[in-house]
Motif scaffolding. Structure first.
Motif, PDB file in Angstrom:
ATOM      1  N   UNK A 229       0.825  -1.204   0.000  1.00 23.62           N
ATOM      2  CA  UNK A 229       0.000   0.000   0.000  1.00 23.62           C
ATOM      3  C   UNK A 229       0.860   1.256   0.000  1.00 23.62           C
ATOM      4  N   UNK A 230       1.965   1.211   0.727  1.00 23.79           N
ATOM      5  CA  UNK A 230       2.879   2.354   0.753  1.00 23.79           C
ATOM      6  C   UNK A 230       3.382   2.658  -0.655  1.00 23.79           C
ATOM      7  N   UNK A 231       3.787   1.625  -1.370  1.00 24.74           N
ATOM      8  CA  UNK A 231       4.284   1.819  -2.740  1.00 24.74           C
ATOM      9  C   UNK A 231       3.179   2.323  -3.657  1.00 24.74           C
ATOM     10  N   UNK A 232       1.974   1.777  -3.509  1.00 32.73           N
ATOM     11  CA  UNK A 232       0.847   2.201  -4.347  1.00 32.73           C
ATOM     12  C   UNK A 232       0.501   3.661  -4.102  1.00 32.73           C
ATOM     13  N   UNK A 233       0.458   4.069  -2.837  1.00 30.43           N
ATOM     14  CA  UNK A 233       0.168   5.464  -2.504  1.00 30.43           C
ATOM     15  C   UNK A 233       1.232   6.395  -3.070  1.00 30.43           C
ATOM     16  N   UNK A 260      -5.467  -6.491  -5.030  1.00 30.47           N
ATOM     17  CA  UNK A 260      -5.174  -5.085  -4.764  1.00 30.47           C
ATOM     18  C   UNK A 260      -6.437  -4.333  -4.376  1.00 30.47           C
ATOM     19  N   UNK A 261      -7.522  -4.571  -5.098  1.00 31.14           N
ATOM     20  CA  UNK A 261      -8.798  -3.914  -4.804  1.00 31.14           C
ATOM     21  C   UNK A 261      -9.281  -4.277  -3.400  1.00 31.14           C
ATOM     22  N   UNK A 262      -9.207  -5.561  -3.078  1.00 34.80           N
ATOM     23  CA  UNK A 262      -9.677  -6.024  -1.777  1.00 34.80           C
ATOM     24  C   UNK A 262      -8.823  -5.443  -0.641  1.00 34.80           C
ATOM     25  N   UNK A 263      -7.518  -5.434  -0.820  1.00 31.20           N
ATOM     26  CA  UNK A 263      -6.595  -4.902   0.189  1.00 31.20           C
ATOM     27  C   UNK A 263      -6.844  -3.411   0.421  1.00 31.20           C
ATOM     28  N   UNK A 264      -7.094  -2.691  -0.658  1.00 35.42           N
ATOM     29  CA  UNK A 264      -7.310  -1.246  -0.560  1.00 35.42           C
ATOM     30  C   UNK A 264      -8.611  -0.921   0.186  1.00 35.42           C
ATOM     31  N   UNK A 265      -9.666  -1.617  -0.183  1.00 35.26           N
ATOM     32  CA  UNK A 265     -10.962  -1.365   0.448  1.00 35.26           C
ATOM     33  C   UNK A 265     -10.904  -1.691   1.941  1.00 35.26           C
ATOM     34  N   UNK A 266     -10.166  -2.719   2.305  1.00 32.41           N
ATOM     35  CA  UNK A 266     -10.033  -3.092   3.713  1.00 32.41           C
ATOM     36  C   UNK A 266      -9.389  -1.973   4.530  1.00 32.41           C
ATOM     37  N   UNK A 270     -12.833   2.464   0.523  1.00 32.61           N
ATOM     38  CA  UNK A 270     -13.265   2.894  -0.805  1.00 32.61           C
ATOM     39  C   UNK A 270     -12.335   2.262  -1.828  1.00 32.61           C
ATOM     40  N   UNK A 271     -12.731   2.274  -3.072  1.00 32.19           N
ATOM     41  CA  UNK A 271     -11.919   1.639  -4.103  1.00 32.19           C
ATOM     42  C   UNK A 271     -10.656   2.453  -4.369  1.00 32.19           C
ATOM     43  N   UNK A 272      -9.594   1.823  -4.855  1.00 31.63           N
ATOM     44  CA  UNK A 272      -8.373   2.570  -5.157  1.00 31.63           C
ATOM     45  C   UNK A 272      -8.571   3.593  -6.273  1.00 31.63           C
ATOM     46  N   UNK A 273      -9.433   3.278  -7.237  1.00 31.58           N
ATOM     47  CA  UNK A 273      -9.667   4.229  -8.329  1.00 31.58           C
ATOM     48  C   UNK A 273     -10.358   5.491  -7.815  1.00 31.58           C
ATOM     49  N   UNK A 274     -11.301   5.331  -6.889  1.00 27.77           N
ATOM     50  CA  UNK A 274     -11.979   6.497  -6.327  1.00 27.77           C
ATOM     51  C   UNK A 274     -11.004   7.322  -5.471  1.00 27.77           C
TER      52      UNK A 274
END
Length: 330
Positions: A229-233, A260-266, A270-274
């Motif tokens: 998540x750190x890298x994605x952010x 990735x979607x599931x990890x982000x929402x947790x 909210x979704x990563x795209x939003x």
């Protein structure tokens, strides 16, 4: 600029006369930035028991200039009456978004032409650029103004560093980074050990290097410790103008799109795209509030195909249009 000493001993002998620093305070300058830059000089004098530095507070014209927190400091001097200076810094904040004073710019150019160092603190960097003094130098500015600065001066070598010292140009992001830059200057002349003694006076537990980042780490800002998540952010924050597709981000952080979607929402509900869209829209809001760039330029800078494309998502998030944001009518 004096060379950086490799040891705690200064390579250059201390001048018998105090170094004269000037601080040009532009409307709504940051009191924090000014204090961070001047207090190390005061402390250096105190620790050494002699006046190593003297500083002069200058204004664009007669009378005092109020800070962004409404403080006014007495005994400010119009820049035209400035005493002989060894180094000059422009201290500015959000009050200079539309600032264009040719008399100030001419004076800065004349000062720089003499070969003496010129610096910008916080949005003071913007003033140096408008005066044409950063064309062949790298520089930095407060992280909140990086995008607007890059849009106005696309050819200037802009960095995300805490502060930059490039020959006779000195710039820092403002806030406490003024202290880091001044501690560096003190260390170059009086040695690292002396600079550490100065830092200790302010409970500053270490000397930060110039290339350290300005913003608090992603982990602390978002309260996460998952490296994916750190890298994605980080990827999202660094790619506002040219957004990266979600499946590409997922691949870069080493997970499947579904995972990735599931990890982000947790973690963010909210979704990563939003989430990514909100980052881009908030970046657009900053440009609308703090710059005079066209809606087209703002849209392009934040990864939208057109002003109408920006406007559609902008209204959904903020409840009003980019044009209303610009005019302050929402």
């Amino acid at each position: 600029m004096p060379p950086r000493p490799d040891t705690d001993r200064p390579e250059t002998a201390t001048a018998s006369k105090p170094q004269q620093f000037g601080f040009l305070l532009l409307p709504q300058y940051s009191m924090m930035a000014l204090s961070s830059a001047t207090e190390p000089l005061r402390s250096a004098n105190y620790i050494s028991g002699k006046p190593l530095y003297q500083w002069h507070l200058l204004t664009p014209g007669a009378g005092n200039t109020a800070s962004s927190s409404l403080f006014e400091i007495n005994a400010q001097t119009p820049f035209a009456d400035a005493p002989p200076l060894d180094m000059l810094f422009v201290v500015a904040s959000l009050g200079v978004v539309d600032y264009h004073d040719e008399a100030v710019f001419d004076w800065l150019r004349q000062f720089a032409a003499s070969g003496r160092p010129v610096g910008g603190i916080s949005l003071g960097t913007l003033i140096l650029a408008r005066a044409g003094l950063l064309k062949e130098h790298y520089c930095t500015i407060h992280w909140d103004s990086l995008r607007a600065f890059a849009l106005e001066f696309p050819k200037v070598d802009l960095r995300r560093d805490l502060y930059c010292i490039d020959r006779d140009r000195l710039t820092c992001g403002g806030g406490t980074s003024g202290m880091d830059m001044m501690l560096d200057l003190i260390a170059r002349v009086h040695g690292k050990k002396f600079a550490i003694d100065v830092a200790d006076q302010f409970l500053y537990t270490r000397l930060r290097t110039s290339t350290e980042g300005q913003k608090m780490s992603v982990q602390w800002r978002y309260g996460i410790d998952d490296r994916r998540l750190v890298k994605a952010l980080t990827l999202m924050e660094q790619n506002i103008e040219t957004p990266i597709a979600m499946h590409v981000i997922a691949s870069l952080v080493g997970v499947s799109s579904r995972q990735f979607e599931r990890l982000w929402v947790q973690n963010f509900s909210e979704s990563p795209s939003r989430f990514y869209m909100t980052l881009r829209l908030k970046a657009a809001q900053k440009l609308l509030q703090e710059s005079t760039y066209s809606l087209h330029d703002v849209a392009m800078q934040c990864g939208f195909a057109s002003p109408s494309h920006l406007g559609r998502f902008y209204r959904q998030l903020f409840g009003h249009t980019p044009g209303q944001e610009r005019k302050g009518r929402h």
